[in-house]
Design an enzyme around this catalytic site. Structure first.
Site, PDB file in Angstrom:
ATOM      1  N   THR A 262       0.837  -1.201   0.000  1.00  0.00           N
ATOM      2  CA  THR A 262       0.000   0.000   0.000  1.00  0.00           C
ATOM      3  C   THR A 262       0.871   1.250   0.000  1.00  0.00           C
ATOM      4  O   THR A 262       2.008   1.230   0.494  1.00  0.00           O
ATOM      5  CB  THR A 262      -0.891   0.096   1.250  1.00  0.00           C
ATOM      6  OG1 THR A 262      -0.058   0.278   2.408  1.00  0.00           O
ATOM      7  CG2 THR A 262      -1.767  -1.100   1.426  1.00  0.00           C
ATOM      8  N   ASP A 263       0.326   2.339  -0.525  1.00  0.00           N
ATOM      9  CA  ASP A 263       0.867   3.623  -0.123  1.00  0.00           C
ATOM     10  C   ASP A 263       0.497   3.785   1.351  1.00  0.00           C
ATOM     11  O   ASP A 263      -0.432   3.151   1.853  1.00  0.00           O
ATOM     12  CB  ASP A 263       0.290   4.757  -0.971  1.00  0.00           C
ATOM     13  CG  ASP A 263       1.224   5.964  -1.021  1.00  0.00           C
ATOM     14  OD1 ASP A 263       2.067   6.114  -0.110  1.00  0.00           O
ATOM     15  OD2 ASP A 263       1.113   6.764  -1.967  1.00  0.00           O
ATOM     16  N   TRP A 264       1.234   4.634   2.055  1.00  0.00           N
ATOM     17  CA  TRP A 264       1.096   4.710   3.507  1.00  0.00           C
ATOM     18  C   TRP A 264      -0.279   5.284   3.890  1.00  0.00           C
ATOM     19  O   TRP A 264      -0.580   6.444   3.634  1.00  0.00           O
ATOM     20  CB  TRP A 264       2.217   5.566   4.076  1.00  0.00           C
ATOM     21  CG  TRP A 264       3.467   4.798   4.414  1.00  0.00           C
ATOM     22  CD1 TRP A 264       4.159   4.873   5.593  1.00  0.00           C
ATOM     23  CD2 TRP A 264       4.187   3.859   3.607  1.00  0.00           C
ATOM     24  NE1 TRP A 264       5.258   4.023   5.570  1.00  0.00           N
ATOM     25  CE2 TRP A 264       5.298   3.387   4.355  1.00  0.00           C
ATOM     26  CE3 TRP A 264       4.002   3.328   2.333  1.00  0.00           C
ATOM     27  CZ2 TRP A 264       6.205   2.449   3.888  1.00  0.00           C
ATOM     28  CZ3 TRP A 264       4.920   2.396   1.845  1.00  0.00           C
ATOM     29  CH2 TRP A 264       5.994   1.964   2.614  1.00  0.00           C
ATOM     30  N   GLY A 266      -3.061   3.670   2.739  1.00  0.00           N
ATOM     31  CA  GLY A 266      -3.910   3.397   1.585  1.00  0.00           C
ATOM     32  C   GLY A 266      -4.873   2.244   1.738  1.00  0.00           C
ATOM     33  O   GLY A 266      -5.673   1.986   0.836  1.00  0.00           O
TER      34      GLY A 266
END
Length: 735
Positions: A262-264, A266
């Site tokens: 994930t993006d942080w 996300g």
């Protein structure tokens, strides 16, 4: 349950010791898939789940009992970020984590040179390896859709073919260091406003023809070991656990065998995260940079809630086996790769790499002959602008860098032109901050402008080095730009400077296109970028002529914001519309006509077109020729064009090939980039540049048939120095 798990682990460990044999997963001579399956067979359910979520701000767990190490990650795409504390966003204040700042990826794309991309990947991989990182969170290949996107500087421009060709060597050379590329942000993270919630609506043609090809190249040709999901939604499902994106396309159509991260912050739903292709969850309930969560890592969606779902039978345990396989494969390729080199940091070779990339990235947009600036003729030079001295590695969000050295443009110009160089600040922008900004008093801006204009009257020439920076609402993560014009009254500064001194060279530093209301009044314009550690020497060498500029624009510079396709349809297209009880939504109404495709097809001339870039020499294109006027079946044809340097200095030219379908069953752009080659020529030297055209270069995506189609008919080949400077046109038929 915990006691039962512990006893099981002890039993497994005792069995390994009793056998006296090296486990298969530790045998580096065995194929990775055998090692993965062996390790998986020895793990408890709890250990598999622990692989799937963060254990700190920038790491995820290994399996300590089995000697399987954790995964250590780092921002970003332009250099290895300074160490961050284990459990908060503060800098660790180490004294040994300074690095080389490499040029931003817009600059790399502007080189139009895959060899530079390979050098970049090799160098940043060595620095990541030296810093003991396993995953570098980059490169980014989101498409440049609007010049207001605050994060465009991290990407590779508006064209999927250019982005794809440039990203592959970066990934390949980076991963030779045993460091994984994490290609981001998959997909449609094409603006920062509402990035965590906005739902994107687009056609399948735009999906496959514009926004996915660079990611596909990164996976299929670059063999990227990890992918980062984007914050936004598409088809009303978040990209970090989007079934169609991750299960159907990424793994199903492209055969991706790496880990999805994930993006942080996300991840948003345990069941979707379990079923829809996500592997590692990072930064949940934070913004990835400044905000904190009171919940422990064990509360992440892919932690205890996931464990509970499997124990209750709501999701099958096979899902965590799949995730663990992908993560173990990543660990064996990186942290447990015994053949990794040791790496190096801030070496002369890395500084030379940054300088070479910067040299080839700078784009000469306009020149009436004043450049190169002759030191013998111009003795008194005034440098104006904050970016001449500002450390542009600071700010920007997750791409911030802690550099060992930063050689500024002002220092480099003084080294080149001597004691006759003076400096005026011209304007002031304030501190680089995240999601907030300093307000500079108008009286301060007026005073700085007046001082610069007064000093310009006595100068032989003025070099203006302003533009944007990494402040919030400029080129910065989490916020988009507010306007297309330059901030802090810079247009007025330039207008007043040229009113008192006609020899004003504008050499702005940006990661985005911007308005130039003063363009007709200045004799020369240089487009510089965030060039990192060696920004000063690269800019000074281009200005003085020591380096002949060879960069080409990786995106169009529209004359007005409304000339950009995304902005021509109003708020529905950008930034989107807020919906009651739902997340904001936007529609990509320009469809496949992004960038130069829009300008060409709609007959809206850009201020500076895609692929544009001047030189201090002149290149002459002779008539191009085809190996055949007919392409049949799966055969290819070759285009040849002789290019000669008819000037007085050596230079590099990017020869560009575009293809147009004269008649198709579905609408197509006027032409599309399908090839480019950068050649270096001495005066009077000629090189015959050749391109191979295959049936794949003729295809468009048929959304109803869900397949790529090359229709029989006539096609045109355009050979040019930019998307509008066409030197030769050819025609062939396909059947």
């Amino acid at each position: 349950m915990k006691l039962k798990t512990t006893l099981m682990s002890i039993a497994i460990g005792t069995s390994i010791l009793a056998s006296g044999q090296q486990p298969v997963y530790l045998d580096k001579t065995k194929p990775i898939e055998e090692r993965v399956e062996d390790a998986l067979s020895r793990m408890t359910l709890e250990e598999k789940v622990r692989l799937c979520h963060a254990q700190s701000k920038f790491s995820s767990a290994g399996v300590p009992r089995l000697g399987i190490p954790e995964i250590r990650m780092s921002d970003g795409p332009h250099g290895v970020r300074a160490e961050i504390n284990w459990n908060d966003w503060g800098h660790s204040n180490w004294t040994n984590d300074s690095i080389t700042a490499f040029p931003a990826l817009t600059a790399l794309a502007a080189t139009w040179n895959p060899e530079m991309s390979a050098i970049y990947g090799k160098s940043i991989g060595e620095e990541a390896r030296y810093r003991d990182k396993n995953v570098m969170l980059g490169p980014g290949v989101n498409i440049y859709r609007t010049p207001l996107n605050g994060r465009n500087f991290e990407y590779m421009g508006e064209d999927p073919y250019l982005s794809g060709e440039m990203v592959v060597p970066y990934i390949q050379e980076l991963q030779k260091n045993g460091v994984a590329a994490c290609v981001k942000h998959f997909a449609f993270n094409n603006q920062e406003r509402w990035r965590g919630s906005i739902n994107v609506v687009l056609s399948d043609r735009a999906l496959y023809e514009i926004y996915l090809p660079a990611f596909k190249k990164a996976v299929v040709d670059g063999c990227a070991w990890s992918i980062m999901g984007a914050y936004n939604q598409v088809w009303d499902e978040h990209c970090c656990h989007n079934s169609r994106l991750l299960n159907d396309i990424l793994r199903g159509e492209w055969g991706f065998d790496g880990a999805v991260i994930t993006d942080w912050g996300g991840a948003h739903d345990t069941k979707q995260a379990a079923l829809n292709g996500l592997d590692i969850e990072m930064g949940t309930w934070t913004n990835g940079l400044t905000s904190e969560s009171k919940s422990p890592y064990s509360d992440y969606y892919l932690a205890n809630p996931y464990l509970d779902m499997m124990r209750s039978g709501e999701v099958p345990e096979s899902t965590v086996d799949d995730k663990a396989r992908n993560i173990l494969r990543l660990i064996f390729r990186t942290a447990m790769n015994p053949d990794r080199p040791f790496g190096s940091a801030t070496s002369p070779e890395h500084y030379a790499a940054a300088k070479s990339i910067g040299d080839e990235a700078i784009v000469l947009l306009k020149n009436n002959g004043i450049l190169p600036l002759d030191p013998a003729k111009y003795k008194k030079i005034l440098v104006v602008g904050e970016n001449a001295v500002r450390f542009l590695n600071e700010g920007g969000g997750s791409s911030e860098l802690k550099v060992k050295d930063m050689f500024t443009p002002l220092d480099a110009i003084r080294n080149t032109y001597g004691n006759g160089v003076t400096y005026a600040e011209g304007y002031r922008s304030g501190r680089a901050m995240y999601e907030r900004e300093d307000r500079i008093a108008q009286t301060t801006l007026d005073s700085l402008r007046n001082q610069a204009v007064a000093m310009a009257k006595d100068a032989d020439a003025v070099i203006y080095i302003g533009g944007l920076n990494k402040n919030a609402f400029q080129d910065c993560e989490s916020t988009d730009r507010r306007e297309y014009n330059l901030p802090w009254g810079q247009d007025k500064i330039i207008e007043e400077l040229v009113a008192v001194n006609p020899n004003v060279i504008v050499a702005n530093v940006t990661g985005n296109a911007y308005a130039m209301p003063w363009l007709d009044k200045v004799p020369a314009v240089i487009q510089s970028w965030y060039l990192g550690t060696m920004i000063g020497p690269s800019m000074a060498d281009v200005i003085s002529g020591k380096t002949n500029p060879s960069g080409k624009l990786p995106f169009s510079f529209p004359k007005r914001l409304e000339d950009n396709g995304a902005h021509s349809f109003g708020a529905e297209s950008y930034p989107g519309i807020e919906r009651e009880g739902k997340s904001p939504q936007q529609q990509y109404l320009e469809d496949i006509l992004v960038g130069y495709r829009w300008h060409d097809t709609k007959k809206i001339p850009a201020m500076f077109p895609f692929g544009h870039g001047l030189s201090y020499t002149t290149f002459e294109y002779d008539k191009a020729s085809l190996s055949s006027n007919l392409m049949e079946g799966d055969k290819s044809i070759t285009v040849s064009v002789p290019v000669t340097n008819i000037g007085k200095v050596a230079g590099k030219e990017v020869v560009q090939l575009y293809i147009a379908d004269e008649k198709s069953s579905l609408p197509r752009p006027l032409k599309e980039l399908k090839g480019f080659k950068k050649v270096e020529l001495n005066p009077s030297q000629t090189e015959v540049v050749k391109f191979e055209i295959t049936p794949d270069d003729l295809k468009f995506f048929d959304d109803k048939a869900h397949e790529w189609i090359a229709e029989p008919g006539k096609f045109k080949v355009y050979i040019g120095s930019s998307s509008t400077d066409i030197k030769s046109t050819l025609q062939f038929s396909y059947k």
